[in-house]
Write an enzyme that holds these catalytic residues in place. Sequence first.
Site, PDB file in Angstrom:
ATOM      1  CG  HIS A 206      -0.221   0.335   2.500  1.00  0.00           C
ATOM      2  ND1 HIS A 206       0.376  -0.637   3.250  1.00  0.00           N
ATOM      3  CD2 HIS A 206       0.013   1.500   3.155  1.00  0.00           C
ATOM      4  CE1 HIS A 206       0.929  -0.098   4.316  1.00  0.00           C
ATOM      5  NE2 HIS A 206       0.730   1.206   4.281  1.00  0.00           N
TER       6      HIS A 206
HETATM    7  C1  UD1 Z   1      -2.179   5.864   5.209  1.00  0.00           C
HETATM    8  C2  UD1 Z   1      -0.911   6.473   5.806  1.00  0.00           C
HETATM    9  C3  UD1 Z   1       0.196   5.437   5.804  1.00  0.00           C
HETATM   10  C4  UD1 Z   1      -0.236   4.159   6.478  1.00  0.00           C
HETATM   11  C5  UD1 Z   1      -1.539   3.657   5.868  1.00  0.00           C
HETATM   12  C6  UD1 Z   1      -2.033   2.478   6.637  1.00  0.00           C
HETATM   13  C7  UD1 Z   1      -0.621   8.885   5.389  1.00  0.00           C
HETATM   14  C8  UD1 Z   1       0.105   9.904   4.608  1.00  0.00           C
HETATM   15  N1  UD1 Z   1      -0.458   7.612   5.007  1.00  0.00           N
HETATM   16  O1  UD1 Z   1      -1.895   5.549   3.856  1.00  0.00           O
HETATM   17  O2  UD1 Z   1       1.312   5.957   6.502  1.00  0.00           O
HETATM   18  O3  UD1 Z   1       0.761   3.190   6.325  1.00  0.00           O
HETATM   19  O4  UD1 Z   1      -2.519   4.698   5.934  1.00  0.00           O
HETATM   20  O5  UD1 Z   1      -2.951   1.717   5.928  1.00  0.00           O
HETATM   21  O6  UD1 Z   1      -1.304   9.217   6.308  1.00  0.00           O
HETATM   22  N2  UD1 Z   1      -9.174   4.533   0.770  1.00  0.00           N
HETATM   23  C9  UD1 Z   1     -10.398   3.908   0.680  1.00  0.00           C
HETATM   24  N3  UD1 Z   1     -11.034   3.598   1.842  1.00  0.00           N
HETATM   25  C10 UD1 Z   1     -10.538   3.873   3.077  1.00  0.00           C
HETATM   26  C11 UD1 Z   1      -9.302   4.519   3.145  1.00  0.00           C
HETATM   27  C12 UD1 Z   1      -8.629   4.839   1.980  1.00  0.00           C
HETATM   28  O7  UD1 Z   1     -10.899   3.630  -0.399  1.00  0.00           O
HETATM   29  O8  UD1 Z   1     -11.183   3.546   4.081  1.00  0.00           O
HETATM   30  C13 UD1 Z   1      -8.454   4.839  -0.495  1.00  0.00           C
HETATM   31  C14 UD1 Z   1      -8.810   6.210  -1.053  1.00  0.00           C
HETATM   32  O9  UD1 Z   1      -8.805   6.111  -2.452  1.00  0.00           O
HETATM   33  C15 UD1 Z   1      -7.617   7.050  -0.610  1.00  0.00           C
HETATM   34  C16 UD1 Z   1      -6.479   6.054  -0.632  1.00  0.00           C
HETATM   35  O10 UD1 Z   1      -7.046   4.819  -0.234  1.00  0.00           O
HETATM   36  O11 UD1 Z   1      -7.384   8.144  -1.444  1.00  0.00           O
HETATM   37  C17 UD1 Z   1      -5.331   6.408   0.295  1.00  0.00           C
HETATM   38  O12 UD1 Z   1      -5.793   6.604   1.634  1.00  0.00           O
HETATM   39  P1  UD1 Z   1      -4.961   7.516   2.657  1.00  0.00           P
HETATM   40  O13 UD1 Z   1      -5.536   7.409   4.000  1.00  0.00           O
HETATM   41  O14 UD1 Z   1      -4.769   8.869   2.096  1.00  0.00           O
HETATM   42  O15 UD1 Z   1      -3.514   6.874   2.622  1.00  0.00           O
HETATM   43  P2  UD1 Z   1      -3.060   5.370   2.822  1.00  0.00           P
HETATM   44  O16 UD1 Z   1      -2.416   4.918   1.575  1.00  0.00           O
HETATM   45  O17 UD1 Z   1      -4.176   4.569   3.373  1.00  0.00           O
HETATM   46  N1  UDP Z   2      -3.714  -5.409   8.818  1.00  0.00           N
HETATM   47  C1  UDP Z   2      -4.967  -6.012   8.927  1.00  0.00           C
HETATM   48  N2  UDP Z   2      -5.594  -6.414   7.775  1.00  0.00           N
HETATM   49  C2  UDP Z   2      -5.036  -6.256   6.537  1.00  0.00           C
HETATM   50  C3  UDP Z   2      -3.748  -5.645   6.458  1.00  0.00           C
HETATM   51  C4  UDP Z   2      -3.123  -5.224   7.607  1.00  0.00           C
HETATM   52  O1  UDP Z   2      -5.484  -6.173  10.026  1.00  0.00           O
HETATM   53  O2  UDP Z   2      -5.680  -6.629   5.546  1.00  0.00           O
HETATM   54  C5  UDP Z   2      -3.053  -4.966  10.056  1.00  0.00           C
HETATM   55  C6  UDP Z   2      -1.691  -5.578  10.267  1.00  0.00           C
HETATM   56  O3  UDP Z   2      -1.829  -6.829  10.919  1.00  0.00           O
HETATM   57  C7  UDP Z   2      -1.002  -4.535  11.115  1.00  0.00           C
HETATM   58  C8  UDP Z   2      -1.585  -3.237  10.594  1.00  0.00           C
HETATM   59  O4  UDP Z   2      -2.807  -3.583   9.934  1.00  0.00           O
HETATM   60  O5  UDP Z   2      -1.356  -4.674  12.474  1.00  0.00           O
HETATM   61  C9  UDP Z   2      -0.645  -2.587   9.626  1.00  0.00           C
HETATM   62  O6  UDP Z   2      -1.298  -1.576   8.949  1.00  0.00           O
HETATM   63  P1  UDP Z   2      -0.879  -1.065   7.510  1.00  0.00           P
HETATM   64  O7  UDP Z   2      -0.086  -2.103   6.828  1.00  0.00           O
HETATM   65  O8  UDP Z   2      -2.119  -0.586   6.853  1.00  0.00           O
HETATM   66  O9  UDP Z   2      -0.005   0.227   7.842  1.00  0.00           O
HETATM   67  P2  UDP Z   2       1.508   0.491   8.293  1.00  0.00           P
HETATM   68  O10 UDP Z   2       1.829  -0.383   9.448  1.00  0.00           O
HETATM   69  O11 UDP Z   2       2.378   0.240   7.096  1.00  0.00           O
HETATM   70  O12 UDP Z   2       1.519   1.943   8.626  1.00  0.00           O
END
Ligand code: UD1
Ligand code: UDP
Length: 369
Positions: A206
Amino acid sequence: MKVLTVVGARPQFIKVAAVQRVLQADPLIESFLLHTGQHYDEAMSQVFFDELEIPPPNLNLNIGSGNHGQQTGRMLEAIEQTLMEQRSDYALVYGDTNSTLAGALAAVKLHIPVAHVEAGLRSFNRHMPEEINRVLTDHASDLLFAPTETARENLRREGIPEERIYLTGDVMFDAALYYGEKSDRASGILRQYDLTPKQYILTTLHRAENTDNKARLRALIEGLTIVAKTTPIVLPLHPRTRAALETTGLWAQAESVLKILPPVGYLDMAALEKNAALIATDSGGVQKEAFFYQTPCVTLRTETEWTELVEAGWNRVVAPLTAEKVSEGILQTLGARGKTIAPYGDGRAAEKIAQALKRHYDETSQIDR
Ligand code: UD1
Ligand code: UDP
């Protein structure tokens, strides 16, 4: 003493689950839980509140997705308003997302002490939005809860005063110990997807530097395609990555060779992690969970913040620059074992955080409250 906690993204729900349980049980602490709404899909948010029994947020700002400035700015405005209304003594923020930075920035400008869980993590890659969020949050914080010695050392090197740094251990380790066993009893995901323990690879993707760069995304999918010829690959897919695969035209290939699942809950994820032959991921949290469950890990990035796992041989960093690099990196790591290490504390990080907050409150309330 009142603590206003700001969370908004998936990894923060897991971290807050461990800490909130301790805060909630303490009669001296009044808690206010604010959800920014950064993550909002049921499978990215509500499932964690249900499974991990996190109390419902006192307020959800429903900010949703957006560009960095827009998303962070909208959070900043709403969090400031809430902090003023709630008159909390501390703002508690987690990790390195836009929700973290907005919470820290809103509080520090109101002279509300900021406490940062998972302080001191560094990739030293300023192209990552998370790196900017971490550095700025750490430098706005009054209490910095470092999960590891490496993190503490990073903070010292940046000139953060020693008395602000608390080496607590990692709250994700607390969570894995507490909920890991529950997962053994509750998860039926292996049966559901017909997976044999130690006969599949678990992947998550991601990170912006992988999803927003077509050449990298292609290298990743083609590399995983090569590996999937001999070992099945399970990919619970973040919505961001799904969208990127669709817009780059890689979805059909990915879907035909990988077992793509919707994002799964924490208990199912723990079961998938424990039983995988290997985990290949760009997630920060998943790298550590691989180690907690003694599953070898490949980090599909150019660097990692969790360097102790690389040094001990549990994790190998494989830059996803070509399909061959990805496939060779994974195939060569299958079966790897690391050294015995214990860098993430004793599973009581949350208690140390609660104690530090109370001690800080007692000490400072005599001076200026
Ligand atoms: C965010 C964090 C990242 C973290 C990740 C965990 C920032 C800059 N990034 O990244 O550090 O590792 O969360 O998962 O804060 N979207 C959906 N549904 C949701 C959420 C997101 O469809 O419930 C889609 C949307 O198209 C959105 C994209 O995912 O634009 C990115 O979501 P966003 O929260 O901006 O960043 P992440 O990539 O999730
Ligand atoms: N996780 C989860 N379901 C998923 C993917 C990740 O429960 O489908 C959990 C994972 O076990 C960990 C956390 O989400 O505890 C990590 O989140 P993510 O990878 O979104 O973000 P990051 O740690 O890179 O910020």
